[in-house]
Design an enzyme around this catalytic site. Structure first.
Site, PDB file in Angstrom:
ATOM      1  N   LYS A  67      72.455  11.912   6.910  1.00  0.00           N
ATOM      2  CA  LYS A  67      73.482  11.480   5.961  1.00  0.00           C
ATOM      3  C   LYS A  67      73.056  11.763   4.517  1.00  0.00           C
ATOM      4  O   LYS A  67      72.298  10.992   3.926  1.00  0.00           O
ATOM      5  CB  LYS A  67      73.759   9.993   6.147  1.00  0.00           C
ATOM      6  N   HIS A 102      62.404  22.244   8.964  1.00  0.00           N
ATOM      7  CA  HIS A 102      62.554  22.979  10.231  1.00  0.00           C
ATOM      8  C   HIS A 102      63.224  24.350  10.085  1.00  0.00           C
ATOM      9  O   HIS A 102      63.164  25.150  11.022  1.00  0.00           O
ATOM     10  CB  HIS A 102      63.374  22.171  11.247  1.00  0.00           C
ATOM     11  N   ASP A 115      56.790  13.289   7.357  1.00  0.00           N
ATOM     12  CA  ASP A 115      57.969  13.100   8.205  1.00  0.00           C
ATOM     13  C   ASP A 115      57.468  12.901   9.644  1.00  0.00           C
ATOM     14  O   ASP A 115      56.445  13.472  10.029  1.00  0.00           O
ATOM     15  CB  ASP A 115      58.811  14.372   8.104  1.00  0.00           C
ATOM     16  N   HIS A 142      58.565  14.132  12.245  1.00  0.00           N
ATOM     17  CA  HIS A 142      58.678  15.384  13.005  1.00  0.00           C
ATOM     18  C   HIS A 142      57.669  16.423  12.485  1.00  0.00           C
ATOM     19  O   HIS A 142      57.289  16.378  11.312  1.00  0.00           O
ATOM     20  CB  HIS A 142      60.101  15.941  12.910  1.00  0.00           C
ATOM     21  N   ASP A 148      61.519   8.997   8.064  1.00  0.00           N
ATOM     22  CA  ASP A 148      61.733   8.610   9.463  1.00  0.00           C
ATOM     23  C   ASP A 148      60.435   8.148  10.131  1.00  0.00           C
ATOM     24  O   ASP A 148      60.446   7.753  11.296  1.00  0.00           O
ATOM     25  CB  ASP A 148      62.407   9.736  10.270  1.00  0.00           C
TER      26      ASP A 148
HETATM   27  C1  TV1 Z   1      75.257  15.014  16.270  1.00  0.00           C
HETATM   28  C2  TV1 Z   1      75.651  13.710  16.564  1.00  0.00           C
HETATM   29  C3  TV1 Z   1      73.931  15.389  16.374  1.00  0.00           C
HETATM   30  C4  TV1 Z   1      74.719  12.778  16.968  1.00  0.00           C
HETATM   31  C5  TV1 Z   1      71.608  14.789  16.894  1.00  0.00           C
HETATM   32  C6  TV1 Z   1      68.181  13.384  17.389  1.00  0.00           C
HETATM   33  C7  TV1 Z   1      72.987  14.451  16.790  1.00  0.00           C
HETATM   34  C8  TV1 Z   1      70.698  13.838  17.270  1.00  0.00           C
HETATM   35  C9  TV1 Z   1      73.375  13.133  17.088  1.00  0.00           C
HETATM   36  C10 TV1 Z   1      69.288  14.198  17.347  1.00  0.00           C
HETATM   37  C11 TV1 Z   1      71.162  12.535  17.566  1.00  0.00           C
HETATM   38  C12 TV1 Z   1      67.504  15.408  17.362  1.00  0.00           C
HETATM   39  C13 TV1 Z   1      66.834  17.651  19.483  1.00  0.00           C
HETATM   40  C14 TV1 Z   1      67.729  18.516  21.709  1.00  0.00           C
HETATM   41  C15 TV1 Z   1      66.854  19.986  20.553  1.00  0.00           C
HETATM   42  C16 TV1 Z   1      67.566  18.739  20.246  1.00  0.00           C
HETATM   43  C17 TV1 Z   1      65.205  16.513   8.199  1.00  0.00           C
HETATM   44  C18 TV1 Z   1      66.572  20.279  23.013  1.00  0.00           C
HETATM   45  C19 TV1 Z   1      70.734  10.269  18.155  1.00  0.00           C
HETATM   46  C20 TV1 Z   1      63.923  16.718   8.908  1.00  0.00           C
HETATM   47  C21 TV1 Z   1      65.678  16.793  13.599  1.00  0.00           C
HETATM   48  C22 TV1 Z   1      65.717  16.220  14.990  1.00  0.00           C
HETATM   49  C23 TV1 Z   1      64.784  16.012  12.647  1.00  0.00           C
HETATM   50  C24 TV1 Z   1      66.458  17.119  15.918  1.00  0.00           C
HETATM   51  C25 TV1 Z   1      64.888  16.544  11.232  1.00  0.00           C
HETATM   52  C26 TV1 Z   1      66.582  16.581  17.321  1.00  0.00           C
HETATM   53  C27 TV1 Z   1      63.801  16.063  10.295  1.00  0.00           C
HETATM   54  N1  TV1 Z   1      67.088  14.174  17.417  1.00  0.00           N
HETATM   55  N2  TV1 Z   1      72.454  12.212  17.478  1.00  0.00           N
HETATM   56  N3  TV1 Z   1      68.826  15.462  17.335  1.00  0.00           N
HETATM   57  N4  TV1 Z   1      67.396  19.939  21.936  1.00  0.00           N
HETATM   58  N5  TV1 Z   1      67.125  17.602  18.182  1.00  0.00           N
HETATM   59  O1  TV1 Z   1      66.064  16.885  20.001  1.00  0.00           O
HETATM   60  O2  TV1 Z   1      62.511  16.393  10.758  1.00  0.00           O
HETATM   61  O3  TV1 Z   1      63.836  14.661  10.179  1.00  0.00           O
HETATM   62  O4  TV1 Z   1      70.248  11.586  17.934  1.00  0.00           O
HETATM   63 ZN    ZN Z   2      62.008  14.019  10.729  1.00  0.00          ZN
HETATM   64 CA    CA Z   3      55.328  15.611   9.832  1.00  0.00          CA
END
Ligand code: TV1
Ligand code: ZN
Ligand code: CA
Length: 375
Positions: free
Chosen positions: A26, A138, A173, A175, A261
């Protein structure tokens, strides 16, 4: 807590972009942070600047022309066609990286802030620069990943490398900072250190075996962690590892990605850091008195993101001891109930890192890797 010249980059439009309903990322959290920073009276203690938006050409310093062109052209309506049903560029789960309204402008604000933050340091016009809209670690050369489209961090570091011989990148972070690591994997001019949750967690990279290649061997450092890490445990790795890096790498500039996070209670995370524990990383690095860029990143419990980045703005300026814990009245005051305090507390969850000496092993191995660079 000596004062530093701080330049703070903020574009008032950033909070208006949305990844779509239900998406955890957000951009609005940057506006709430800004509101709170202002309510604490900190905007008068920094140079507050609206960054120029990054041009496609500036983005091409890292990204391919075809990917940048794609980002410029894609709209919610054309995304299906342009991505061949999601197979090109926006790889991975499409919902992670949706083609939302104003996507390119949003990327150019985020990247523009991080490039400007670097330039302000290289011009010698600030000691610490801040872009909470950046930190999107990423994004790859030719594809979006994990909520990140343009890698503002890589662009920031490339700008710093024009002036500084060695840049230290630190990523707190939760991640793994895979996009930044990949960009500088084979160079000895950038040391990348990421602390992250590892084990059935996005993006799945960042083991201690991954330490760089060729000239860059030893210059990527990964600290894989498990759920529940507390302030004390985190500090017991962060501080000795960073002290050792400062000693053996001797960076001339620092970029600190402050992904929030890793805080306790994050919607996507699983660590147990308090606000004080998270900010201790900023305070520790600031004491080295090197030119430093602070960037945002993840953070999905919005009120805690705003608390963290507000407090860390205070740390940058050096006024964290002077600001009250009771929140001042601000436009988004009701977001901070029921306690209305500048506080993120630890919970009583178990720290899985303390099971069978896992944390000690990870620390020992990280320090051993760094010792290699010294000899
Ligand atoms: C839309 C709506 C997208 C609800 C994504 C959580 C959503 C996630 C959503 C979500 C979610 C991820 C994966 C699975 C790869 C996918 C900014 C194998 C409730 C720097 C990014 C995390 C972190 C991506 C970014 C991750 C950062 N987690 N609801 N998606 N596929 N994607 O696991 O490092 O913080 O979760
Ligand atoms: Zn993250
Ligand atoms: Ca990190």
């Amino acid at each position: 807590m000596s004062r530093r010249r701080v330049a703070y980059y903020y574009d008032p439009d950033v909070g208006g972009y949305t990844y779509g309903p239900g998406h955890p990322m957000k951009p609005h959290r940057v506006r709430i942070t800004h509101d709170l920073v202002g309510a604490y009276g900190m905007l008068d203690k920094m140079h507050v600047l609206r960054p120029q938006r990054a041009t496609p050409n500036a983005m091409s310093a890292f990204h391919t022309d075809e990917y940048v062109n794609f980002l410029k052209r894609v709209t919610p309506e054309t995304s299906e066609q342009l991505t061949h049903g999601g197979l090109l560029f926006l790889v991975g789960e499409l919902p992670d990286n949706p083609a939302f309204e104003g996507l390119f402008e949003y990327c150019s604000i985020s990247a523009g802030g991080s490039i400007a933050a670097a330039q302000r340091l290289t011009a010698g016009a600030a000691d610490i620069t801040i872009n909470w809209a950046g930190g999107l670690h990423h994004a790859k050369k030719g594809e979006a990943s994990g909520f990140c489209f343009v890698n503002d961090i890589v662009l920031c570091i490339l700008e710093l490398l024009r002036t500084y011989a060695r840049v230290l990148y630190i990523d707190i972070d939760i991640h793994h900072g895979d996009g930044v690591e990949e960009a500088f994997y084979t160079t000895d001019r950038v040391m990348c250190a990421s602390f992250h949750k590892f084990g059935e967690f996005f993006p799945g990279t960042g083991t201690q075996d991954d330490c760089g290649r060729g000239k860059g061997k030893g210059y990527s450092l990964n600290v894989p962690l498990d759920d529940g890490i507390t302030d004390e445990a985190y500090r017991s790795v962060f501080e000795p590892v960073m002290a050792k890096i400062m000693d053996v790498f001797q960076p001339t500039a620092i970029v600190l990605q402050c992904g929030a996070d890793s805080l306790s209670g994050d919607k996507l995370g699983g660590f147990n850091l308090s606000l004080a524990g998270h900010a201790a990383c900023v305070q520790f690095m600031r004491r080295y008195n090197l030119p430093m860029v602070l960037l945002g990143g993840g953070g999905y419990t919005v009120k805690n993101v705003a608390r963290a980045w507000t407090y860390e703005t205070a740390c940058a300026v050096g006024v964290e001891g002077e600001i009250p814990e009771d929140l001042p009245w601000c436009e988004y005051f009701e977001w901070f109930g029921p306690r209305y305090r500048l506080e993120v507390a630890q919970s009583n969850m178990e720290d899985l890192n303390l099971r069978d000496g896992a944390l000690d092993r990870v620390r020992r191995r990280a320090l051993a890797q760094l010792q290699e660079l010294a000899s």
